[in-house]
Design an enzyme around this catalytic site. Structure first.
Site, PDB file in Angstrom:
ATOM      1  N   GLU A  47      -7.206  -7.601  13.940  1.00  0.00           N
ATOM      2  CA  GLU A  47      -7.757  -7.886  12.608  1.00  0.00           C
ATOM      3  C   GLU A  47      -7.444  -9.321  12.205  1.00  0.00           C
ATOM      4  O   GLU A  47      -6.262  -9.680  12.082  1.00  0.00           O
ATOM      5  CB  GLU A  47      -7.162  -6.918  11.567  1.00  0.00           C
ATOM      6  N   HIS A 107       1.782  -2.033   5.715  1.00  0.00           N
ATOM      7  CA  HIS A 107       1.559  -2.372   4.305  1.00  0.00           C
ATOM      8  C   HIS A 107       2.532  -1.627   3.390  1.00  0.00           C
ATOM      9  O   HIS A 107       2.918  -2.147   2.338  1.00  0.00           O
ATOM     10  CB  HIS A 107       0.126  -2.025   3.896  1.00  0.00           C
ATOM     11  N   ARG A 140       0.854  -1.195   0.000  1.00  0.00           N
ATOM     12  CA  ARG A 140       0.000   0.000   0.000  1.00  0.00           C
ATOM     13  C   ARG A 140       0.886   1.240   0.000  1.00  0.00           C
ATOM     14  O   ARG A 140       1.668   1.448   0.925  1.00  0.00           O
ATOM     15  CB  ARG A 140      -0.889   0.002   1.241  1.00  0.00           C
ATOM     16  N   HIS A 179      -5.107  -9.663   8.824  1.00  0.00           N
ATOM     17  CA  HIS A 179      -3.870  -8.894   8.673  1.00  0.00           C
ATOM     18  C   HIS A 179      -2.652  -9.698   9.140  1.00  0.00           C
ATOM     19  O   HIS A 179      -2.602 -10.152  10.284  1.00  0.00           O
ATOM     20  CB  HIS A 179      -3.999  -7.614   9.507  1.00  0.00           C
TER      21      HIS A 179
END
Length: 234
Positions: A211, A143, A98, A214
Site C-alpha cells: 500500500e 492502526h 483505528r 500506509h
C-alpha cells in the site's frame, strides 16, 4: 406537597450526577493526541467516518471525525508537513488510529460474500472470498496500536475532500497497482509515491510493500497493544 415533590426530583437528579461523575467525560488515553492540534494545517478526510470506503458505510468506532495518533507519531508527521509546506504542499490523512472494533467490523463485512456494493471502486480485480487469503483484511491492524497512518500529498490550499497528487490509484484499492513499486501506474504517479515514501521514511516511518499510503512509526510506543477506545472528542 408540590414543593416536596420538586425537592425530591432535584435530590434524585443530584444523586444521579454524583453516581455517574467521572464516567460521562472520558479522556483521551495517555500518550495520544489529536493530530490537528499538533499540525493545524494538515488535511484530514477520515474515510471510515464516512460511507466512502470499501464497506460503503461508516465503520464501527468512528463516532466523530477526529484524527488521533500517539504523540510520537504526530510529532514525526509534523516534520514531514514542515518539509512539504515550503513547496505549498500538505499531507492529507485518510486514517490514523483505528479502534479494534472497527477492525472487527471489517472482518464481519469480509465474511459476508453477498455484500459487494463497493467492489468496482475498491477491489475490482479481487474476489471477495480471497480478501483474507491475500491479507487485505486481517483480524488485527497496526492502526490499532496508534502509530500507523494512511496518508497522501495534496496542495496546501486544497479542500480536504479534493483529490491530492495523482498516486496512480485511489486510497484502499486492493490490488497490485497499489504497491508502491508498481510499474502499472504512470511515471508521474511513481514519482509522487517516491516523494511521499522518501519523506515519511526520513522522519521515522516504515512503509509496507502492498500500500503506497500506509506508514508505521518505526519506534512506535505501543508495539504490542491494540487499543479499542472510539474515535471521538474526549
Amino acid at each position: 406537597m408540590k414543593r416536596l415533590h420538586v425537592l425530591v426530583v432535584v435530590l434524585c437528579s443530584l444523586l444521579v450526577q454524583v453516581a455517574f461523575a467521572g464516567t460521562e467525560n472520558p479522556t483521551l488515553p495517555e500518550g495520544f493526541v489529536y493530530v490537528d492540534q499538533v499540525i493545524p494545517d494538515i488535511k484530514i478526510e477520515l474515510r471510515y467516518y464516512s460511507d466512502h470506503n470499501f464497506v460503503g458505510r461508516r465503520i464501527d468506532g468512528y463516532l466523530e471525525p477526529r484524527c488521533i495518533l500517539t504523540a510520537q507519531a504526530a510529532q514525526a508527521l509534523k516534520k514531514v508537513q514542515e518539509e512539504l509546506r515550503r513547496f505549498g504542499l500538505a499531507l492529507k490523512i485518510f486514517d490514523a488510529y483505528r479502534p479494534q472494533r472497527a477492525v472487527d467490523h471489517f472482518v464481519r463485512w469480509a465474511e459476508d460474500l453477498q455484500d459487494t456494493r463497493r467492489k468496482a471502486e475498491f477491489y475490482p480485480d479481487v474476489d471477495k472470498q480471497d480478501l483474507f487469503k491475500k491479507q487485505y483484511i486481517a483480524a488485527k491492524s497496526s492502526h490499532s496500536r496508534g502509530s500507523t497512518v494512511d496518508v497522501t500529498i495534496t496542495a496546501m490550499d486544497a479542500a480536504p475532500s479534493a483529490p491530492g497528487l495523482d498516486m496512480g490509484t485511489g486510497f484502499d484499492l486492493f490490488g497490485p497497482r497499489s504497491w508502491p513499486t508498481s510499474l502499472a501506474v504512470s511515471p508521474e504517479s511513481r514519482a509522487h509515491r517516491m516523494l511521499l515514501q522518501v519523506l515519511m521514511v526520513k522522519h521515522g516511518f516504515e512503509p509496507i510493500a502492498e500500500e503506497w499510503w500506509h506508514f508505521t512509526l518505526k519506534n512506535e510506543p505501543f508495539p504490542d497493544t491494540y487499543f479499542d477506545f472510539p474515535v471521538q472528542r474526549y
